[in-house]
Design a protein around this motif. Structure first.
Motif, short mmCIF file in Angstrom:
data_model
loop_
_atom_site.label_atom_id
_atom_site.label_comp_id
_atom_site.label_asym_id
_atom_site.label_seq_id
_atom_site.Cartn_x
_atom_site.Cartn_y
_atom_site.Cartn_z
N ALA A 9 0.85 -1.19 0.00
CA ALA A 9 0.00 0.00 0.00
C ALA A 9 0.88 1.24 0.00
O ALA A 9 0.73 2.15 0.81
CB ALA A 9 -0.96 0.00 1.19
N ALA A 10 1.82 1.27 -0.94
CA ALA A 10 2.80 2.34 -1.02
C ALA A 10 2.16 3.63 -1.51
O ALA A 10 1.41 3.63 -2.50
CB ALA A 10 3.93 1.93 -1.97
N GLN A 11 2.46 4.73 -0.83
CA GLN A 11 1.95 6.04 -1.23
C GLN A 11 3.06 6.77 -2.00
O GLN A 11 4.03 7.24 -1.43
CB GLN A 11 1.54 6.87 -0.02
CG GLN A 11 0.93 8.21 -0.37
CD GLN A 11 0.58 9.04 0.85
OE1 GLN A 11 0.84 8.64 1.99
NE2 GLN A 11 0.01 10.21 0.64
N PHE A 12 2.90 6.85 -3.30
CA PHE A 12 3.89 7.53 -4.14
C PHE A 12 3.66 9.04 -4.10
O PHE A 12 2.55 9.50 -3.80
CB PHE A 12 3.80 7.00 -5.57
CG PHE A 12 4.40 5.64 -5.76
CD1 PHE A 12 5.60 5.48 -6.43
CD2 PHE A 12 3.77 4.50 -5.25
CE1 PHE A 12 6.17 4.23 -6.60
CE2 PHE A 12 4.33 3.24 -5.41
CZ PHE A 12 5.54 3.11 -6.08
N PRO A 13 4.68 9.82 -4.38
CA PRO A 13 4.53 11.29 -4.36
C PRO A 13 3.37 11.75 -5.22
O PRO A 13 3.17 11.28 -6.34
CB PRO A 13 5.87 11.78 -4.92
CG PRO A 13 6.84 10.71 -4.55
CD PRO A 13 6.08 9.43 -4.69
N GLY A 14 2.58 12.67 -4.66
CA GLY A 14 1.43 13.20 -5.37
C GLY A 14 0.17 12.38 -5.23
O GLY A 14 -0.89 12.78 -5.72
N GLN A 15 0.24 11.24 -4.56
CA GLN A 15 -0.93 10.39 -4.36
C GLN A 15 -1.50 10.54 -2.97
O GLN A 15 -0.79 10.88 -2.02
CB GLN A 15 -0.55 8.92 -4.59
CG GLN A 15 -0.12 8.60 -6.00
CD GLN A 15 0.25 7.15 -6.18
OE1 GLN A 15 0.35 6.39 -5.22
NE2 GLN A 15 0.46 6.74 -7.42
N GLU A 18 -5.90 7.14 0.29
CA GLU A 18 -7.01 6.30 -0.20
C GLU A 18 -6.63 5.67 -1.54
O GLU A 18 -6.95 4.50 -1.79
CB GLU A 18 -8.27 7.14 -0.36
CG GLU A 18 -9.47 6.31 -0.81
CD GLU A 18 -10.73 7.14 -0.95
OE1 GLU A 18 -11.80 6.54 -1.17
OE2 GLU A 18 -10.65 8.38 -0.83
N GLU A 19 -5.94 6.42 -2.38
CA GLU A 19 -5.50 5.88 -3.67
C GLU A 19 -4.55 4.71 -3.48
O GLU A 19 -4.65 3.68 -4.15
CB GLU A 19 -4.81 6.98 -4.48
CG GLU A 19 -4.35 6.56 -5.86
CD GLU A 19 -3.71 7.69 -6.65
OE1 GLU A 19 -3.17 7.41 -7.74
OE2 GLU A 19 -3.75 8.84 -6.17
N ALA A 20 -3.62 4.85 -2.53
CA ALA A 20 -2.67 3.78 -2.25
C ALA A 20 -3.38 2.53 -1.74
O ALA A 20 -3.05 1.40 -2.14
CB ALA A 20 -1.63 4.25 -1.24
N LEU A 21 -4.35 2.71 -0.87
CA LEU A 21 -5.07 1.57 -0.32
C LEU A 21 -5.96 0.92 -1.37
O LEU A 21 -6.09 -0.32 -1.41
CB LEU A 21 -5.90 2.00 0.89
CG LEU A 21 -5.08 2.34 2.13
CD1 LEU A 21 -5.95 3.06 3.16
CD2 LEU A 21 -4.48 1.08 2.74
N HIS A 22 -6.57 1.72 -2.23
CA HIS A 22 -7.38 1.15 -3.30
C HIS A 22 -6.53 0.29 -4.23
O HIS A 22 -6.93 -0.81 -4.63
CB HIS A 22 -8.06 2.26 -4.10
CG HIS A 22 -8.76 1.78 -5.34
ND1 HIS A 22 -9.93 1.04 -5.29
CD2 HIS A 22 -8.44 1.90 -6.66
CE1 HIS A 22 -10.32 0.74 -6.53
NE2 HIS A 22 -9.43 1.25 -7.37
N ARG A 23 -5.33 0.79 -4.57
CA ARG A 23 -4.44 0.02 -5.43
C ARG A 23 -4.04 -1.29 -4.75
O ARG A 23 -3.93 -2.33 -5.40
CB ARG A 23 -3.20 0.84 -5.79
CG ARG A 23 -2.32 0.16 -6.84
CD ARG A 23 -1.13 1.04 -7.24
NE ARG A 23 -0.25 1.29 -6.11
CZ ARG A 23 -0.05 2.49 -5.57
NH1 ARG A 23 -0.67 3.55 -6.06
NH2 ARG A 23 0.76 2.62 -4.53
#
Length: 381
Positions: A9-15, A18-23
């Motif tokens: 559930a990696a959070q990349f810069p600019g994300q 919730e986007e990280a968890l959805h992915r």
């Protein structure tokens, strides 16, 4: 060969988180659709390196959304969790999933997590063996009490007892809820390596939830070996280093009095973590990771705060991304299959947890998982 997805559930810069968890959730669902054997969930606190703070909670969601695939934690951090509470959760997931859950545990790091959760630095530096032994007793015995340095309590009943329930049902030709994991028959589950009390990406005899230990030092390797537990080895290690660690584990297990047959059986359940990125040509796959991963690594690893102010050094993010591309299956489907087969040959490890989200992009991650299942797995089987 057992091939699974490693999900941070990696959070990349600019994300957003919730986007990280959805992915992460989507990656796990696609892993089952693509025919992978397992998914492994990481756990982190207070850092964008990974925004899942409870691997067992996300594992529960994924077990409910899937029917066949094994789900494991990689790992649940013992110094910041009560072993009994974690044991109860593991037993519950083991039961309601028909044995598809594996509990991976680790020591974690000297992070501020120890302060926030009140466990203190001693739990990290000295308390891991006590916590691990209490957890194992909880998963294997009907009643447990404790008289240790960190945990002391009167004897209480273990509820639910996953080993007792599954063993009793197996003796009567039954499975959880009348069916095996996710509505499969026991025969179908066995065909996928999950028969009775199976584990993420591979089965074992009916019993307690399988446990493995993340090993990053000779001390943790010996700890796992003496207790007859398989290891999870990190993605920063190459084949030569992993082969040496497996050799140390085997020598320690035999020295602890375990039979060669038992050692061989447990060694078959070691897991090697890595990275996978599939493209038609290796330069394209490597470019995808080297463009995306350094920003995430710099942001994520840089956010770690030590509990006691000790100095910490972070790898150069670009050099680390390049190293991962060299060590792991990054390239064409044929290259990826050959790299996995070579690692299995050199190390004896035949179970893999592969980071699939290194691109940081949902569509690219979905394509990566699909190609892993449709183009790489058939070359390994």
């Amino acid at each position: 060969m057992d091939v699974g997805a490693f999900i941070l559930a990696a959070q990349f810069p600019g994300q957003g988180q919730e986007e990280a968890l959805h992915r992460a959730v989507r990656s796990a669902e696609l892993s089952e659709e693509a025919g992978l054997d397992s998914v492994w969930i990481a756990e982190h606190h207070f850092v964008p390196y990974g925004v899942c703070p409870s691997a067992v909670t996300l594992a529960a969601l994924l077990l409910g959304r899937t029917r066949r695939i094994g789900v494991g934690t990689a790992v649940s951090v013992l110094p910041t969790a009560h072993p009994v509470a974690l044991g109860e959760q593991a037993a519950l997931l083991h039961l309601v999933s028909g044995g598809r859950f594996t509990l991976g545990v680790g020591r974690g790091g000297p992070w501020v997590d120890l302060e926030v959760f009140g466990s203190g630095l001693r739990a990290y530096e000295q308390g891991f063996p006590e916590s691990l032994d209490l957890l194992l007793r909880w998963l294997r015995e009907p009643r447990v009490g404790a008289d240790g340095e960190r945990y002391a309590f009167r004897e209480v009943a273990v509820v639910p007892r996953s080993d007792d329930a599954l063993a009793g049902q197996a003796a009567h030709g039954q499975t959880v809820g009348g069916q095996a994991a996710g509505g499969q028959t026991a025969h179908e589950q066995a065909a996928h390596g999950q028969a009775g009390g199976g584990q993420a990406g591979g089965g074992q005899a009916v019993g307690a939830p399988p446990v493995l230990v993340a090993c990053t030092s000779p001390t943790s390797v010996r700890l796992a070996a003496e207790r007859g537990l398989p290891m999870l080895l990190g993605m920063h290690c190459g084949d030569e280093e992993k082969a040496e660690v497996v050799g140390l584990w085997r020598r320690a297990a035999l020295a602890a009095g375990r039979s060669p047959e038992d050692v061989d059986a447990v060694a078959a359940r070691h897991v090697s973590a890595g990275v996978v990125q599939i493209a038609d040509a290796r330069p394209t796959a490597a470019e995808t990771l080297i463009k995306a991963m350094p920003g995430w690594l710099r942001q994520g690893l840089g956010a770690h705060v030590t509990v006691d102010g000790r100095e910490r050094r972070m790898r150069d993010p670009v050099a680390y991304a390049e190293l991962l591309c060299e060590l792991h299956p990054v390239g064409s489907p044929r290259l990826c299959a050959d790299r996995l087969a070579a690692t299995a040959e050199r190390t004896g490890i035949r179970r893999f947890a592969l980071l699939v989200e290194g691109s940081g992009d949902l569509a690219a991650t979905e394509e990566n998982v699909r190609r892993l299942g449709s183009e790489v797995l058939p070359l390994l089987r």
